[in-house]
Write a protein that holds these residues in place. Structure first.
Motif, PDB file in Angstrom:
ATOM      1  N   ALA A 255      46.282  31.408  38.458  1.00  0.00           N
ATOM      2  CA  ALA A 255      45.726  32.376  39.043  1.00  0.00           C
ATOM      3  C   ALA A 255      44.843  32.243  40.115  1.00  0.00           C
ATOM      4  O   ALA A 255      44.882  33.033  41.073  1.00  0.00           O
ATOM      5  CB  ALA A 255      44.617  32.838  37.685  1.00  0.00           C
ATOM      6  N   VAL A 256      44.594  31.040  40.216  1.00  0.00           N
ATOM      7  CA  VAL A 256      43.885  30.824  41.640  1.00  0.00           C
ATOM      8  C   VAL A 256      44.755  30.533  42.610  1.00  0.00           C
ATOM      9  O   VAL A 256      44.354  31.015  43.777  1.00  0.00           O
ATOM     10  CB  VAL A 256      42.969  29.375  41.559  1.00  0.00           C
ATOM     11  CG1 VAL A 256      42.335  28.756  42.836  1.00  0.00           C
ATOM     12  CG2 VAL A 256      42.082  29.339  40.606  1.00  0.00           C
ATOM     13  N   HIS A 257      45.942  29.917  42.747  1.00  0.00           N
ATOM     14  CA  HIS A 257      47.043  29.731  43.543  1.00  0.00           C
ATOM     15  C   HIS A 257      47.423  31.350  44.133  1.00  0.00           C
ATOM     16  O   HIS A 257      47.261  31.628  45.247  1.00  0.00           O
ATOM     17  CB  HIS A 257      48.128  29.044  43.025  1.00  0.00           C
ATOM     18  CG  HIS A 257      49.234  28.859  43.841  1.00  0.00           C
ATOM     19  ND1 HIS A 257      48.742  27.973  45.021  1.00  0.00           N
ATOM     20  CD2 HIS A 257      50.623  28.971  43.677  1.00  0.00           C
ATOM     21  CE1 HIS A 257      50.247  27.649  45.464  1.00  0.00           C
ATOM     22  NE2 HIS A 257      50.945  28.463  45.178  1.00  0.00           N
TER      23      HIS A 257
ATOM     24  N   PHE B 266      41.065  38.576  43.113  1.00  0.00           N
ATOM     25  CA  PHE B 266      40.031  37.809  42.443  1.00  0.00           C
ATOM     26  C   PHE B 266      39.715  38.662  41.615  1.00  0.00           C
ATOM     27  O   PHE B 266      39.272  39.847  41.745  1.00  0.00           O
ATOM     28  CB  PHE B 266      39.490  37.087  43.421  1.00  0.00           C
ATOM     29  CG  PHE B 266      39.799  35.832  44.072  1.00  0.00           C
ATOM     30  CD1 PHE B 266      39.481  34.627  43.361  1.00  0.00           C
ATOM     31  CD2 PHE B 266      40.386  36.052  45.374  1.00  0.00           C
ATOM     32  CE1 PHE B 266      39.982  33.693  44.178  1.00  0.00           C
ATOM     33  CE2 PHE B 266      40.672  34.788  46.269  1.00  0.00           C
ATOM     34  CZ  PHE B 266      40.754  33.486  45.384  1.00  0.00           C
ATOM     35  N   GLY B 267      39.227  38.100  40.284  1.00  0.00           N
ATOM     36  CA  GLY B 267      38.534  38.926  39.341  1.00  0.00           C
ATOM     37  C   GLY B 267      39.188  39.797  38.551  1.00  0.00           C
ATOM     38  O   GLY B 267      39.099  40.362  37.337  1.00  0.00           O
ATOM     39  N   ARG B 268      40.652  39.756  38.694  1.00  0.00           N
ATOM     40  CA  ARG B 268      41.727  40.677  37.830  1.00  0.00           C
ATOM     41  C   ARG B 268      42.635  39.676  36.868  1.00  0.00           C
ATOM     42  O   ARG B 268      42.825  38.582  37.248  1.00  0.00           O
ATOM     43  CB  ARG B 268      42.455  41.396  38.576  1.00  0.00           C
ATOM     44  CG  ARG B 268      42.233  42.671  39.459  1.00  0.00           C
ATOM     45  CD  ARG B 268      41.622  43.652  38.312  1.00  0.00           C
ATOM     46  NE  ARG B 268      42.585  44.288  37.880  1.00  0.00           N
ATOM     47  CZ  ARG B 268      43.490  45.086  38.309  1.00  0.00           C
ATOM     48  NH1 ARG B 268      43.267  45.876  39.729  1.00  0.00           N
ATOM     49  NH2 ARG B 268      44.413  45.618  37.769  1.00  0.00           N
TER      50      ARG B 268
ATOM     51  N   ALA C  84      40.836  34.338  38.050  1.00  0.00           N
ATOM     52  CA  ALA C  84      40.141  33.580  38.840  1.00  0.00           C
ATOM     53  C   ALA C  84      39.056  34.451  39.401  1.00  0.00           C
ATOM     54  O   ALA C  84      39.382  35.398  40.121  1.00  0.00           O
ATOM     55  CB  ALA C  84      41.124  32.932  40.012  1.00  0.00           C
ATOM     56  N   PHE C  85      37.828  33.863  39.331  1.00  0.00           N
ATOM     57  CA  PHE C  85      36.803  34.777  40.123  1.00  0.00           C
ATOM     58  C   PHE C  85      36.180  34.087  41.178  1.00  0.00           C
ATOM     59  O   PHE C  85      36.258  32.898  41.357  1.00  0.00           O
ATOM     60  CB  PHE C  85      35.366  34.783  38.939  1.00  0.00           C
ATOM     61  CG  PHE C  85      35.931  35.676  37.677  1.00  0.00           C
ATOM     62  CD1 PHE C  85      35.546  36.763  37.548  1.00  0.00           C
ATOM     63  CD2 PHE C  85      36.340  34.808  36.616  1.00  0.00           C
ATOM     64  CE1 PHE C  85      35.890  37.373  36.435  1.00  0.00           C
ATOM     65  CE2 PHE C  85      36.773  35.626  35.338  1.00  0.00           C
ATOM     66  CZ  PHE C  85      36.303  36.607  35.355  1.00  0.00           C
ATOM     67  N   GLY C  86      35.940  34.651  42.472  1.00  0.00           N
ATOM     68  CA  GLY C  86      35.393  34.105  43.716  1.00  0.00           C
ATOM     69  C   GLY C  86      36.083  34.948  44.901  1.00  0.00           C
ATOM     70  O   GLY C  86      36.349  35.851  44.784  1.00  0.00           O
TER      71      GLY C  86
ATOM     72  N   ILE D 197      35.654  29.346  44.903  1.00  0.00           N
ATOM     73  CA  ILE D 197      35.999  29.588  43.400  1.00  0.00           C
ATOM     74  C   ILE D 197      34.912  29.567  42.718  1.00  0.00           C
ATOM     75  O   ILE D 197      34.312  28.504  42.463  1.00  0.00           O
ATOM     76  CB  ILE D 197      37.285  28.815  43.035  1.00  0.00           C
ATOM     77  CG1 ILE D 197      38.584  28.801  43.736  1.00  0.00           C
ATOM     78  CG2 ILE D 197      37.887  29.327  41.662  1.00  0.00           C
ATOM     79  CD1 ILE D 197      38.933  30.062  44.313  1.00  0.00           C
ATOM     80  N   GLU D 198      34.478  30.691  41.849  1.00  0.00           N
ATOM     81  CA  GLU D 198      33.111  30.640  41.181  1.00  0.00           C
ATOM     82  C   GLU D 198      33.582  30.099  39.516  1.00  0.00           C
ATOM     83  O   GLU D 198      32.801  29.266  39.145  1.00  0.00           O
ATOM     84  CB  GLU D 198      32.481  32.006  41.215  1.00  0.00           C
ATOM     85  CG  GLU D 198      32.198  32.635  42.619  1.00  0.00           C
ATOM     86  CD  GLU D 198      31.589  33.924  42.456  1.00  0.00           C
ATOM     87  OE1 GLU D 198      31.682  34.539  41.563  1.00  0.00           O
ATOM     88  OE2 GLU D 198      31.169  34.278  43.499  1.00  0.00           O
TER      89      GLU D 198
END
Length: 293
Positions: free
Chosen positions: A234-236, A245-247, A267-269, A274-275
């Motif tokens: 998800a981050v990638h 982000f956030g979805r 992935a949030f931020g 990245i939070e």
């Protein structure tokens, strides 16, 4: 009768270690990724845990211990060949197995890598799903790109090939579409040259993705569900602009193995910071037993 007597003599001086087997990232037995969870592991040495993991012969086996740092429990995670500092599907399966016996809404499980918070969604029948907050990964370009691509027979990845670490190391290779993903026939002898890494190939679009994971380095030819890779994927995707982000995204894995799994990851931020990273899914207990060691 003679057989029973022989078994009883063999058990003399041993202790019955209770365990459950849970199929993780699935709601139906015999799908998803199984994990064996030993519920009371006090007194077991590291060597004995590794032997038990080899005996169970699943991709991972977990051992539940009293906490060291104020968490709910401490968990050690073993593949048939080594110990892992953190892993996704074994921890989620362990958390759900523990929450089935104790009606808590949340818990923290201590691992070698970090203390992992879990929250649970319940019905009157028990735990429906769990959400874990994973360690925020670090990433960099993958250093053995040529060998990697040779091992999976991919010549034109759709995104930069990067390796993420949140305990285990996961390298991500995007391919053009799902038929191309399903057609991958990895050369495991070549991939075995890649030290301390799991190879994750993915395809999809929007918020629905498919993944396959190969890791001779971790003793796994192919994995049905890799929770520790779901968060970094998800981050990638968010870092490279394929999702927001956030979805939350849905990741299907294990389809080609006949053990389809469903992981939910968020992935949030932002690309600069990245939070937090969350991964959610279900598990179903399919076996209970005792091992005499």
């Amino acid at each position: 009768m003679a057989t029973v007597v022989a078994v009883d003599r063999h058990r003399a001086g041993t202790q019955a270690r209770r365990y459950v087997v849970a199929d993780v990232f699935a709601t139906t037995p015999l799908l998803g990724n199984p994990v064996a969870v030993f519920l009371d592991s006090e007194g077991l040495s590291t060597e004995r845990m590794q032997q038990i993991a080899r005996e169970m012969n699943l991709s991972e086996t977990t051992f539940v211990l009293p906490p060291d740092k104020g968490g709910y429990r401490r968990v050690r995670i073993f593949t048939p060949v080594n110990e892992l500092p953190f892993a996704g599907h074994p921890l989620l399966g362990t958390a759900i197995a523990l929450a089935d016996a104790d009606p808590v809404d949340s818990m923290e499980l201590e691992t070698h890598e970090a203390t992992i918070p879990f929250t649970f969604t319940r019905s009157v029948e028990g735990v429906l799903s769990a959400t874990m907050r994973q360690p925020v990964p670090e990433w960099q370009p993958y250093e053995l790109l040529d060998t990697l691509l040779e091992g999976i027979h991919v010549t034109d990845p759709i995104l930069p090939v990067e390796v993420y670490r949140n305990g285990p190391r996961h390298v991500f290779v995007g391919v053009s579409d799902i038929p191309a993903l399903s057609a991958i026939r990895p050369d495991l002898l070549v991939l075995a040259k890649l030290p301390n890494v799991a190879v994750n190939c993915f395809a999809g679009s929007g918020y629905r993705w498919r993944s396959r994971m190969f890791s001779p380095a971790y003793g796994v030819a192919e994995d049905a569900a890799t929770g520790s890779a779901a968060g970094p994927l998800a981050v990638h995707l968010a870092r490279h602009g394929l999702i927001e982000f956030g979805r939350q995204i849905e990741i299907k894995q294990g389809v080609e193995m006949g053990r389809p799994s469903t992981m939910l990851a968020t992935a949030f931020g932002s690309a600069n910071r990245i939070e937090r990273v969350e991964v959610a899914g279900s598990a179903v207990v399919v076996a209970r037993g005792s091992l005499y060691v």
